[in-house]
Design an enzyme around this catalytic site. Structure first.
Site, PDB file in Angstrom:
ATOM      1  N   LYS A   7       0.852  -1.192   0.000  1.00  0.00           N
ATOM      2  CA  LYS A   7       0.000   0.000   0.000  1.00  0.00           C
ATOM      3  C   LYS A   7       0.886   1.239   0.000  1.00  0.00           C
ATOM      4  CE  LYS A   7      -4.319   1.328   2.292  1.00  0.00           C
ATOM      5  NZ  LYS A   7      -5.102   1.169   3.528  1.00  0.00           N
TER       6      LYS A   7
HETATM    7  O1  G3P Z   1      -9.302   2.277   4.208  1.00  0.00           O
HETATM    8  C1  G3P Z   1      -9.050   3.571   4.650  1.00  0.00           C
HETATM    9  C2  G3P Z   1      -9.684   3.758   5.952  1.00  0.00           C
HETATM   10  O2  G3P Z   1      -9.040   3.024   6.944  1.00  0.00           O
HETATM   11  C3  G3P Z   1      -9.881   5.143   6.382  1.00  0.00           C
HETATM   12  O3  G3P Z   1     -11.060   5.116   7.071  1.00  0.00           O
HETATM   13  O4  G3P Z   1     -12.733   5.875   8.623  1.00  0.00           O
HETATM   14  O5  G3P Z   1     -10.314   6.501   8.942  1.00  0.00           O
HETATM   15  O6  G3P Z   1     -11.639   7.518   7.108  1.00  0.00           O
HETATM   16  P1  G3P Z   1     -11.455   6.324   7.990  1.00  0.00           P
END
Ligand code: G3P
Length: 216
Positions: free
Chosen positions: A87
């Site tokens: 990633k």
């Molecule tokens: O896959 C990306 C994710 O982990 C981000 O999620 O909820 O932190 O915006 P969030």
């Protein structure tokens, strides 16, 4: 649509795997920190443990922001297991590293994508997955799902093979909407996935069946 779970929590990964609908896992440094994982050896062991639980792709994020560092880290991560997807952040060196890994047959996931232009560049660099963050766009009053549909249109125009991995999925309707607009993959938390199975008519219907079954 493939279902990935967006967590580094082994219990939740096991639970999703047991459901029989899991196609992979995505992690990021914040999710690893949330589980208290730190130090190179522990991080490596944690990725190995995740790969042992699931059959599909496991995204492991590099921490470097320069090309050489990303290559070194990404090669070490990819060597752990063929399931590992390197990633990479959507920055200049991330794009260069994406091309490097693609040429070597190593899978990549270009993350922190917030525009169609960024997604186009990731596809040009041969990314296996591109991760538009829909929840974080919603957070700033911008339509995250609209970005996914725009990327779908552009990728379809040129038959790019990069898969659209809708990330920062926060709730069940995000998953349903991603499926409607043709995201190839969604990655979300376990409660959002489990929400798909819930309906009050299912609950009341089952209760009635069980009640009537008593007279059989
Ligand atoms: O896959 C990306 C994710 O982990 C981000 O999620 O909820 O932190 O915006 P969030």
């Amino acid at each position: 649509m493939k279902f990935f779970i967006d967590t580094a929590n082994l219990d939740q990964i096991k639970e999703a795997q047991a459901l029989g609908v899991l196609d992979g896992v995505t992690t990021n440094p914040s999710l690893m920190a949330k589980e208290g994982i730190s130090g190179e050896a522990n991080i490596i062991n944690h990725y190995k443990a995740i790969c042992d639980i699931v059959d599909g792709d496991v995204s492991a994020e590099v921490l470097s922001v320069d090309f050489d560092g990303m290559v070194k880290e990404g090669e070490a991560l990819a060597a752990l297991n063929p399931q590992i997807v390197v990633k990479l952040p959507m920055i200049k060196d991330g794009i260069k590293a994406c091309r490097y890994f693609t040429a070597k047959g190593i899978k990549t996931n270009v993350t922190l994508v917030f525009s169609v232009g960024q997604a186009l560049l990731a596809a040009k660099a041969g990314a296996t997955y591109v991760s538009p963050f829909i929840g974080r766009l919603d957070d700033i009053s911008t339509d995250g799902l609209h970005l996914v549909s725009e990327i779908r249109e552009v990728y379809d125009n040129y038959a790019f093979e990069t898969e659209i991995l809708a990330a920062s999925v926060r709730h069940t309707m995000h998953i349903v909407d991603c499926a409607k607009i043709g995201a190839d993959v969604m990655t979300g938390p376990l409660p959002a996935i489990e929400g798909l199975m819930r309906h009050p008519l299912t609950d009341s219907g089952l209760a009635k069946f069980l009640e009537d079954a008593k007279s059989l």
